[in-house]
Scaffold this motif. Structure first.
Motif, PDB file in Angstrom:
ATOM      1  N   ASP A   1      39.072  42.959  39.219  1.00 55.47           N
ATOM      2  CA  ASP A   1      39.893  42.239  39.962  1.00 55.47           C
ATOM      3  C   ASP A   1      39.468  42.252  41.318  1.00 55.47           C
ATOM      4  O   ASP A   1      39.584  41.428  42.107  1.00 55.47           O
ATOM      5  CB  ASP A   1      41.347  42.506  39.722  1.00 55.47           C
ATOM      6  N   GLN A   2      38.770  43.294  41.823  1.00 54.95           N
ATOM      7  CA  GLN A   2      38.289  43.347  43.113  1.00 54.95           C
ATOM      8  C   GLN A   2      36.938  42.957  43.421  1.00 54.95           C
ATOM      9  O   GLN A   2      36.881  42.127  44.553  1.00 54.95           O
ATOM     10  CB  GLN A   2      38.014  44.737  43.221  1.00 54.95           C
TER      11      GLN A   2
ATOM     12  N   GLY B   1      32.655  48.612  40.982  1.00 56.27           N
ATOM     13  CA  GLY B   1      34.239  48.503  41.227  1.00 56.27           C
ATOM     14  C   GLY B   1      35.227  47.823  40.244  1.00 56.27           C
ATOM     15  O   GLY B   1      34.719  47.251  39.333  1.00 56.27           O
ATOM     16  N   GLU B   2      36.261  47.800  40.578  1.00 52.19           N
ATOM     17  CA  GLU B   2      37.258  47.049  39.627  1.00 52.19           C
ATOM     18  C   GLU B   2      36.814  45.565  39.331  1.00 52.19           C
ATOM     19  O   GLU B   2      36.606  44.883  40.253  1.00 52.19           O
ATOM     20  CB  GLU B   2      38.778  47.095  40.100  1.00 52.19           C
TER      21      GLU B   2
ATOM     22  N   GLY C   1      30.951  47.276  45.690  1.00 52.56           N
ATOM     23  CA  GLY C   1      31.478  47.537  44.270  1.00 52.56           C
ATOM     24  C   GLY C   1      30.556  46.703  43.346  1.00 52.56           C
ATOM     25  O   GLY C   1      30.708  46.645  42.136  1.00 52.56           O
TER      26      GLY C   1
END
Length: 334
Positions: A293-294, A290-291, A272
């Motif tokens: 929070d990820q 990627g997100e 990510g």
């Protein structure tokens, strides 16, 4: 020795490239510039006769007489013909001409009134872009500046032609001599700079070896078991304590650069995360897919491994194709 060989190769390469450009490109441009100035300095009658001769010998055009001009006096516009038809030739004599659409339209209309197939506009000046576009529609051929010089240069008087070529040649040689001095200076600076860098380069810093405490002998273990409790609680002497391994809290510049490189390499391998680039010493730019929070916990996990960089500002760019703001965060604060 290697530094001077490198400097010599650089100087020779720069000199060869500069010489080729100055002789093959700049000399021809200078010759054209001086030649157009020489053409502009001619009397307009001589210029017209030069144009007629060039068009006759290079294009196969022959001058036609007009009913209103039986004296055969030189004119700035005249009719010439070949096997395909008649052409109205007009000369705008002078370097100051900037021909636009109006002059092109006027020549096209005059050519049609004279029953000609088209017109030929000749000038030492320039025709602007709009005029070039209109000329194609009006069946007008434009011979200006750079197009005119190759046509008329073989027909210049011998003294004028030799003067133009000699002046352009002398200017090119003068510039080539300057290029030789500049190339030599560049090679000298590169050679001296390379040697200075080699001399000033510091020796590689050896990482301190981690001292491990020796294993206790069985007899010492037995003695420890029988020692009083108060003695067992006493701290070990400083000489036997092992140094703490890990990143330095106050590293030098070279070590700090190495820490930042290690963080960038580690971030590029995270899922990510595309890359981690240090914009400044205290700003890390992260490009992600990627997100937030990820990827954020994984980013902080890598950054906080180095206490000297744990509180840097991290710029989290938006994901490609996603409308979201750029975010700024810190893993730790002071």
């Amino acid at each position: 020795m290697f530094s001077w060989i490198l400097a010599l190769l650089l100087a020779v390469t720069c000199f060869v490239l500069a010489t080729g450009f100055l002789w093959l490109v700049k000399r021809r441009r200078k010759e054209m510039q001086l030649g157009l100035q020489a053409l502009a300095g001619m009397h307009w009658r001589d210029f017209s006769e030069l144009v007629k001769r060039a068009l006759h010998e290079r294009r196969g055009l022959t001058e036609m007489s007009r009913h209103e001009d039986d004296t055969r006096e030189p004119r700035s516009d005249f009719l010439m013909a070949d096997a395909s038809g008649h052409f109205l030739v007009t000369c705008k004599h002078g370097l100051a001409y900037r021909i636009g659409t109006a002059a092109i339209n006027e020549l096209g209309a005059a050519a049609r009134l004279a029953g000609a197939r088209g017109g030929i506009l000749i000038t030492e000046g320039l025709v602007d872009g709009d005029g070039q576009a209109i000329a194609e529609k009006q069946a007008v051929e434009v011979l200006d500046g750079r197009r005119l010089w190759p046509l008329l240069s073989p027909y210049l008087p011998g003294d004028i032609e030799s003067g133009v070529k000699n002046a352009a040649r002398h200017e090119a040689i003068r510039r080539i001599v300057i290029a030789a001095f500049a190339s030599s200076t560049l090679g000298l600076l590169v050679g001296m700079g390379y040697q200075t860098v080699q001399v000033a380069a510091p020796a590689p810093v050896q990482a301190p070896a981690v001292v491990q405490a020796p294993a206790a002998a069985p007899a010492a273990t037995a003695a420890t078991d029988t020692a009083p409790a108060t003695a067992a609680a006493d701290p070990a002497p400083p000489a036997t304590q092992a140094p703490v391994a890990g990143p330095d809290l106050n590293p030098d510049t070279e070590t700090l650069d190495r820490y930042q490189q290690e963080i960038s390499r580690a971030l590029s391998k995270l899922p990510g995360v595309h890359s981690g680039i240090w914009q400044t010493r205290q700003t890390l730019v992260v490009n992600r897919s990627g997100e937030l929070d990820q990827v954020w916990p994984m980013i902080c996990d890598q950054v906080t491994r180095y206490p000297a960089l744990s509180n840097v500002r991290i710029q989290l760019n938006s994901r490609p194709g996603v409308d979201e703001p750029v975010r700024w965060r810190q893993c730790t604060t002071l």
